[in-house]
Design a protein around this motif. Structure first.
Motif, PDB file in Angstrom:
ATOM      1  N   ASN A  70      63.170  77.168 -55.994  1.00 17.06           N
ATOM      2  CA  ASN A  70      62.730  77.681 -54.695  1.00 17.06           C
ATOM      3  C   ASN A  70      62.278  76.522 -53.825  1.00 17.06           C
ATOM      4  OD1 ASN A  70      63.174  80.362 -55.420  1.00 17.06           O
ATOM      5  ND2 ASN A  70      61.135  80.555 -56.307  1.00 17.06           N
ATOM      6  N   SER A  71      61.995  76.819 -52.564  1.00 18.86           N
ATOM      7  CA  SER A  71      61.562  75.760 -51.641  1.00 18.86           C
ATOM      8  C   SER A  71      60.238  75.132 -52.052  1.00 18.86           C
ATOM      9  CB  SER A  71      61.456  76.319 -50.222  1.00 18.86           C
ATOM     10  OG  SER A  71      60.549  77.403 -50.194  1.00 18.86           O
ATOM     11  N   TRP A 120      71.997  93.442 -38.528  1.00 16.49           N
ATOM     12  CA  TRP A 120      71.390  93.540 -39.854  1.00 16.49           C
ATOM     13  C   TRP A 120      70.486  92.328 -40.059  1.00 16.49           C
ATOM     14  CZ3 TRP A 120      76.655  94.479 -42.695  1.00 16.49           C
ATOM     15  CH2 TRP A 120      77.060  95.795 -42.494  1.00 16.49           C
ATOM     16  N   LYS A 121      69.507  92.484 -40.929  1.00 13.70           N
ATOM     17  CA  LYS A 121      68.653  91.357 -41.288  1.00 13.70           C
ATOM     18  C   LYS A 121      69.283  90.635 -42.473  1.00 13.70           C
ATOM     19  CE  LYS A 121      64.363  93.324 -39.670  1.00 13.70           C
ATOM     20  NZ  LYS A 121      63.003  93.726 -40.003  1.00 13.70           N
ATOM     21  N   LEU A 122      69.364  89.333 -42.388  1.00 13.00           N
ATOM     22  CA  LEU A 122      69.963  88.525 -43.447  1.00 13.00           C
ATOM     23  C   LEU A 122      68.989  87.425 -43.826  1.00 13.00           C
ATOM     24  CD1 LEU A 122      72.533  87.884 -45.134  1.00 13.00           C
ATOM     25  CD2 LEU A 122      73.169  86.324 -43.299  1.00 13.00           C
ATOM     26  N   GLN A 123      68.640  87.383 -45.094  1.00 15.70           N
ATOM     27  CA  GLN A 123      67.731  86.345 -45.548  1.00 15.70           C
ATOM     28  C   GLN A 123      68.457  85.245 -46.304  1.00 15.70           C
ATOM     29  OE1 GLN A 123      64.852  88.635 -47.785  1.00 15.70           O
ATOM     30  NE2 GLN A 123      63.460  88.641 -46.054  1.00 15.70           N
ATOM     31  N   GLN A 124      69.496  85.639 -47.067  1.00 18.23           N
ATOM     32  CA  GLN A 124      70.185  84.660 -47.896  1.00 18.23           C
ATOM     33  C   GLN A 124      71.587  85.157 -48.197  1.00 18.23           C
ATOM     34  OE1 GLN A 124      68.111  83.655 -51.485  1.00 18.23           O
ATOM     35  NE2 GLN A 124      69.886  82.720 -52.414  1.00 18.23           N
ATOM     36  N   ASP A 126      74.542  84.382 -51.014  1.00 18.77           N
ATOM     37  CA  ASP A 126      74.807  83.692 -52.265  1.00 18.77           C
ATOM     38  C   ASP A 126      76.126  84.192 -52.825  1.00 18.77           C
ATOM     39  OD1 ASP A 126      74.587  82.183 -54.546  1.00 18.77           O
ATOM     40  OD2 ASP A 126      73.249  83.573 -55.559  1.00 18.77           O
TER      41      ASP A 126
END
Length: 137
Positions: A70-71, A120-124, A126
């Motif tokens: 993770n970050s 739409w909401k997009l976080q990631q 993969d």
């Protein structure tokens, strides 16, 4: 009091990247990651077991292992990929005899266009498995 803290679950993840498949299979978290990758390959019909044609040579494969973080630097998951060893091919002999389809840039572009156009909401994003079944039309 209006304070919300999501529950977190601890998963035992190895902090060591194995160098061979035999080593990975002895570590439970890597064993699970290998099995997940194999299941994805089987479900996507990535390959068929066929006899080797007499006029073709085999291209081997190798398991690659990577710890994704993770970050904040903590371990997120163990990533496993099975890759073809294309360097065994020889130019003008068997170079065009095999191929490995991977995700195309225009496929990703179309997905992102859908996300934006529908708000739409997009976080990631993969791509779990690089072997995809075909073009997105």
């Amino acid at each position: 009091m209006g304070i919300y803290k999501p529950k977190t679950y601890m998963v035992m993840i190895s902090n060591v990247e194995p160098s061979t498949i035999h080593e990975a299979m002895t570590i439970p978290s890597w064993n699970q990651a290998v099995n997940d990758e194999l299941q994805a390959l089987i479900q996507n019909h990535t390959w068929d077991l066929v006899p080797v044609p007499t006029n073709r040579s085999l291209v081997g494969c190798k398991w690659l292992f990577k710890i994704k973080k993770n970050s904040d630097g903590c371990v997120a998951r163990n990533k496993v990929r099975l890759v073809a060893q294309g360097f065994f091919q020889a130019a003008r002999l068997d170079y065009h005899a095999t191929f490995s389809p991977v995700v195309k840039a225009n496929t990703v572009h179309q997905i992102l266009t859908l996300v934006v156009s529908r708000k739409w909401k997009l976080q990631q994003v993969d791509v779990n498995n690089a072997f995809l079944n075909g073009d997105l039309a």
